[in-house]
Scaffold this active site. Structure first.
Site, PDB file in Angstrom:
ATOM      1  N   GLU A  50       0.848  -1.186   0.000  1.00 25.56           N
ATOM      2  CA  GLU A  50       0.000   0.000   0.000  1.00 25.56           C
ATOM      3  C   GLU A  50       0.891   1.246   0.000  1.00 25.56           C
ATOM      4  O   GLU A  50       1.944   1.275   0.618  1.00 25.56           O
ATOM      5  CB  GLU A  50      -0.867  -0.021   1.256  1.00 25.56           C
ATOM      6  N   LYS A 125     -10.133   0.397  -2.169  1.00 24.17           N
ATOM      7  CA  LYS A 125     -10.268   0.004  -0.764  1.00 24.17           C
ATOM      8  C   LYS A 125     -11.641   0.378  -0.206  1.00 24.17           C
ATOM      9  O   LYS A 125     -12.053   1.532  -0.266  1.00 24.17           O
ATOM     10  CB  LYS A 125      -9.160   0.683   0.044  1.00 24.17           C
ATOM     11  N   CYS A 167      -4.743  -3.661   3.268  1.00 27.45           N
ATOM     12  CA  CYS A 167      -4.440  -3.316   4.649  1.00 27.45           C
ATOM     13  C   CYS A 167      -5.617  -3.512   5.615  1.00 27.45           C
ATOM     14  O   CYS A 167      -5.914  -4.632   6.005  1.00 27.45           O
ATOM     15  CB  CYS A 167      -3.910  -1.883   4.713  1.00 27.45           C
TER      16      CYS A 167
END
Length: 291
Positions: A50, A125, A167
């Protein structure tokens, strides 16, 4: 659990660990060196963490440094993938989307490039990290970022079918269950984990996601101090479907390598057929399959 196939027959993946800063040019040079090293070592796919493009000091700098997918930086990675003949997982690109003019906010976008440099998958995301952890400082991702609207169906690669996440997504098992029910064999969690949550949760969460989905888990991570306001935990790793950590980066920037054995994965799923034993009549279908 023993690996079932001769290792030389198996696809090799490289997991890259970096310390991004606000200097986009230097970040690209660092990532390019690792990608070329991965190609030299025989990997078919390299994973970047990321924020591989940059980690800014504040939301204003994030907005200023961000680019659209058709911008200069992705073009450089397109050329690099083609030059190296390597698939790339670009784990979290600060993307100016089509709504940039209206929102002035970006997407945290996981991009997959094939070995010809073509974009074959994008995932934005969906779970934004808005948390306050004592000793780690507040994180307000939503100050500069819009949550993605949907999941991406797993994408076929030379290493297997990859399910895309980023993440903080690893804290939501419903997402990983949806991806595995859609055919994922490898789950990716490119990350920039904090220095407090990292030691407590990083490996435990990754191994849990691998065990409950019976997938390989690949987690490329940021490490070290990015600037005066932020540092990351590192410890990039690959976990096999049994939950064993089969590759791990050492301290600092670098890479680790792992073989992906899909025969072993299928064997394990037959021996321990948890998805056949689920009881949605009792607790619902956690992680609905993707349409």
């Amino acid at each position: 659990m023993a690996v079932s196939s001769s290792s030389w027959e198996l696809p090799l993946v490289a997991v890259c660990q970096v310390t991004s800063t606000p200097d986009k040019e230097q970040n690209f040079k660092t990532c390019a060196e690792l990608i070329r090293e991965a190609a030299r070592l025989g990997a078919c796919l390299a994973f970047l963490p990321e924020a591989f493009d940059f980690i800014a000091r504040d939301p204003e700098e994030t907005q200023r440094l961000s680019e659209p997918l058709g911008g200069n930086l992705l073009e450089e990675y397109t050329q690099l993938a083609r030059e190296c003949g390597l698939w790339l997982s670009l784990g979290g690109f600060h993307e100016r989307g089509q709504d940039w003019e209206q929102t002035q906010k970006i997407y945290n976008c996981h991009v997959i490039l094939n070995n010809m440099g073509s974009v074959v998958a994008t995932y934005r995301k969906t779970h934004l990290c808005d948390v306050e952890i004592p000793g780690q400082g507040p994180m307000r991702e939503s100050n500069s970022t819009i949550p993605g609207p949907s999941l991406e169906s797993p994408i076929s690669t030379p290493a297997g079918k990859i399910g895309l996440a980023i993440c903080y997504d690893m804290r939501f098992p419903e997402l990983s269950l949806a991806l595995v029910q859609a055919g994922a064999e490898i789950l990716t969690y490119p990350s920039a984990f904090g220095s407090v949550t990292g030691p407590a949760h990083w490996e435990v969460l990754l191994r849990a996601r691998a065990i409950e989905t019976q997938c390989y888990v690949v987690a490329a991570a940021q490490c070290g101090r990015h600037h005066e306001k932020r540092a990351s935990y590192g410890h990039s790793m690959v976990v096999d479907p049994w939950g064993t950590v089969v590759a791990r980066c050492s301290e600092g920037p670098g890479l680790c390598l792992a073989r992906i054995d899909l025969n072993y994965l299928q064997q394990l799923r037959k021996q321990l057929p948890v998805f056949q034993h689920r009881r949605p009549d009792l607790y619902g279908n956690l992680g609905h399959p993707l349409s």
